[in-house]
Scaffold this motif. Structure first.
Motif, PDB file in Angstrom:
ATOM      1  N   GLU A  82       0.886  -1.139   0.000  1.00 41.32           N
ATOM      2  CA  GLU A  82       0.000   0.000   0.000  1.00 41.32           C
ATOM      3  C   GLU A  82       0.928   1.193   0.000  1.00 41.32           C
ATOM      4  N   SER A  83       0.664   2.170  -0.841  1.00 40.59           N
ATOM      5  CA  SER A  83       1.579   3.301  -0.903  1.00 40.59           C
ATOM      6  C   SER A  83       0.883   4.541  -0.417  1.00 40.59           C
ATOM      7  N   PHE A  84       1.409   5.142   0.632  1.00 39.10           N
ATOM      8  CA  PHE A  84       0.885   6.459   0.991  1.00 39.10           C
ATOM      9  C   PHE A  84       2.042   7.326   1.437  1.00 39.10           C
ATOM     10  N   ASP A 144       8.832  13.102 -21.676  1.00 36.78           N
ATOM     11  CA  ASP A 144       7.511  13.751 -21.818  1.00 36.78           C
ATOM     12  C   ASP A 144       6.509  13.298 -20.772  1.00 36.78           C
ATOM     13  N   ALA A 145       6.439  11.974 -20.564  1.00 38.53           N
ATOM     14  CA  ALA A 145       5.446  11.446 -19.623  1.00 38.53           C
ATOM     15  C   ALA A 145       5.728  11.979 -18.220  1.00 38.53           C
ATOM     16  N   ALA A 146       7.003  12.021 -17.866  1.00 37.06           N
ATOM     17  CA  ALA A 146       7.366  12.516 -16.536  1.00 37.06           C
ATOM     18  C   ALA A 146       7.002  13.995 -16.408  1.00 37.06           C
ATOM     19  N   MET A 147       7.291  14.768 -17.454  1.00 35.07           N
ATOM     20  CA  MET A 147       7.017  16.201 -17.389  1.00 35.07           C
ATOM     21  C   MET A 147       5.521  16.469 -17.281  1.00 35.07           C
ATOM     22  N   ALA A 148       4.736  15.708 -18.023  1.00 30.52           N
ATOM     23  CA  ALA A 148       3.275  15.903 -17.959  1.00 30.52           C
ATOM     24  C   ALA A 148       2.776  15.600 -16.555  1.00 30.52           C
ATOM     25  N   ALA A 149       3.306  14.530 -15.953  1.00 29.26           N
ATOM     26  CA  ALA A 149       2.885  14.163 -14.597  1.00 29.26           C
ATOM     27  C   ALA A 149       3.310  15.227 -13.590  1.00 29.26           C
ATOM     28  N   CYS A 150       4.507  15.765 -13.771  1.00 26.55           N
ATOM     29  CA  CYS A 150       4.998  16.800 -12.855  1.00 26.55           C
ATOM     30  C   CYS A 150       4.121  18.040 -12.945  1.00 26.55           C
ATOM     31  N   ARG A 151       3.783  18.420 -14.165  1.00 27.94           N
ATOM     32  CA  ARG A 151       2.911  19.587 -14.361  1.00 27.94           C
ATOM     33  C   ARG A 151       1.593  19.407 -13.630  1.00 27.94           C
ATOM     34  N   ALA A 197       4.376   7.358 -14.474  1.00 24.22           N
ATOM     35  CA  ALA A 197       4.917   8.519 -13.754  1.00 24.22           C
ATOM     36  C   ALA A 197       3.890   9.111 -12.791  1.00 24.22           C
ATOM     37  N   ARG A 198       2.656   9.274 -13.290  1.00 25.60           N
ATOM     38  CA  ARG A 198       1.610   9.879 -12.439  1.00 25.60           C
ATOM     39  C   ARG A 198       1.408   9.077 -11.163  1.00 25.60           C
ATOM     40  N   GLN A 199       1.276   7.787 -11.344  1.00 21.58           N
ATOM     41  CA  GLN A 199       1.025   6.928 -10.178  1.00 21.58           C
ATOM     42  C   GLN A 199       2.198   6.955  -9.208  1.00 21.58           C
ATOM     43  N   ARG A 200       3.409   6.929  -9.756  1.00 24.48           N
ATOM     44  CA  ARG A 200       4.590   6.899  -8.883  1.00 24.48           C
ATOM     45  C   ARG A 200       4.728   8.200  -8.092  1.00 24.48           C
TER      46      ARG A 200
END
Ligand code: ATP
Ligand code: MG
Length: 418
Positions: free
Chosen positions: A103-105, A188-195, A160-163
């Motif tokens: 479980e990740s929190f 790109d995927a990382a940058m979108a998630a960071c944004r 990326a989003r989930q992590r």
């Protein structure tokens, strides 16, 4: 069973007797152990290795026993989450039992021990941090970290989003690792998630942010990553006043030219467009130490204006008013990066060298001296002293004690009779 993706030649840290002692103790106890994380990544890249992390199947209490049986000092640093520290001479080794997230929190994800190397690698943040290496140098790379390193690509393991949702610190780690290991455009995927997830940044503790931001700032070219973070709207949730990436570039270049080490606090100060109140907010947000906070305030709210156009006597006057050689040096560096035009390195060096003179700029009189000349106690004692001090400063700090006493006597003689 995975096949190794490469082999590391024996690294000095791998064959060091201390490392061998730890591995031998684990091996004798029957534990399967590998090097993991930064030491594998940095060795592959030929960079210096800072700390050595080891992962193993064996549960932490068994690791404790094996180390003790092997005559290695064992400290139960984090038994509950599986970490034991082995100490040989002065070297420390973090030994962590393979884990998988149940479980990740955030920072305190609930974990379970596992004997699956890939599950352990899957909880790590980036592909280049998910490498592991056996004691004889076989490198396992379950997520393509070697290719990513070769391409200068910092890529999340998994989505990326989930992590980032699991642990928002990873958003900052992404920029930190991009600053140190990235080349070209970021993923790109990382940058979108960071944004998208930047608004979660204020939930992080100041200490964790401090550590990541300072490590980012010590990279070769933090300015370009700073711009990425600004363009992406990350900075506004982090340090909204840290807007001046151009000054950061200049501070990095200046420190290079002067042969000074990377100084993250000074680099941070260069980005700040703020006054005392803003500096105090930054200090609080990043949980800076009192010394760091005071240093930052002294920079954003200087006691005297340093100008690189000043001649030596003018520099001494400013130094004397600032009253602290370290602070004065910081102000010189800031003057160099905020100057409207190009500055001569020699002028910066001359100003920095002026700081060494502070010790010799001691005003030779004190209140006692005024009283000794028969002046009655009262506020004019201070006034007289300040007048003589101003005269002494005007003489480029040259007059000695006797001359200052002479000047004082002259001024006392001018006082109206009591
Ligand atoms: P360095 O110590 O040189 O900064 P490192 O990779 O050793 O780099 P650490 O912070 O010491 O970084 O962490 C060790 C390893 O633990 C990382 O390589 C990574 O695999 C994992 N790790 C650390 N922090 C996180 C995190 N927040 N999320 C996922 N994995 C992490
Ligand atoms: Mg490390």
């Amino acid at each position: 069973m995975q096949t190794p993706a490469g082999r590391l030649s024996p690294q000095p840290w791998m064959i060091a007797p201390e490392t061998r002692a730890v591995l031998a103790a684990l091996d004798r106890g029957g534990a399967d152990a590998r090097f993991v994380g930064g030491c594998v990544r940095d060795s592959w890249l030929g960079r210096p290795v800072k700390d050595i992390d080891i992962a193993t199947h064996a549960p932490p209490d068994a690791v404790m026993r094996m180390l003790e049986d092997g005559g290695v000092r064992a400290i139960p640093t984090g038994i509950a989450h599986g970490t034991v520290t082995a100490v040989v001479d002065r070297k420390h080794y973090e030994i962590t039992t393979l884990r998988r997230d149940v479980e990740s929190f955030g920072r305190h994800a609930r974990v379970e021990f596992t004997d699956d190397w890939k599950e352990d690698a899957a909880r790590r943040d980036f592909t280049m941090n998910a490498l592991s290496c056996t004691p004889d140098g076989l490198v396992y790379d379950p997520f393509g970290g070697l290719a990513d390193m070769a391409a200068g690509r910092v890529r999340f393991v998994g989505d990326a989003r989930q992590r980032i949702r699991e642990d928002v610190l990873r958003l900052l780690r992404f920029f930190r690792f991009h600053a140190h290991y990235g080349r070209g455009a970021p993923d790109d995927a990382a940058m979108a998630a960071c944004r998208e997830l930047a608004p979660l940044l204020p939930t992080l503790s100041g200490e964790r942010v401090h550590s990541e931001i300072f490590r980012l700032l010590t990279s070769e070219d933090p300015g370009h990553v700073w711009r990425l973070m600004q363009a992406d709207g990350v900075m506004e949730f982090l340090l909204p006043d840290a807007v001046d990436a151009a000054r950061l570039d200049r501070m990095v270049a200046l420190q290079h030219a002067l042969g000074e080490g990377a100084d993250p606090l000074l680099r941070l100060a260069a980005t700040l467009d703020t006054e005392r109140a803003g500096a105090l907010t930054v200090a609080e947000d990043l949980r800076l130490s009192n010394a760091e906070r005071d240093r930052l305030c002294a920079i954003v709210e200087p006691k005297a204006a340093v100008s690189l156009a000043d001649d030596a006597p003018a520099r001494r006057r400013v130094l004397y008013r600032v009253g602290n050689a370290e602070v004065y040096r910081d102000l010189v560096r800031m003057a160099a990066v905020t100057a409207p035009g190009p500055v001569a390195l020699d002028a910066v060096k001359a100003a920095l060298a002026t700081a060494d003179e502070l010790e010799s700029l001691r005003f030779p009189l004190a209140g006692r001296d005024v009283l000794d000349l028969g002046v009655k106690p009262g506020p004019h004692i201070g006034t007289l002293l300040r007048q003589v001090e101003a005269w002494w400063i005007g003489q480029d700090f040259r007059p000695g004690r006797e001359e200052c006493l002479g000047e004082l006597r002259g001024r006392i003689a001018l006082l109206p009779p009591p």
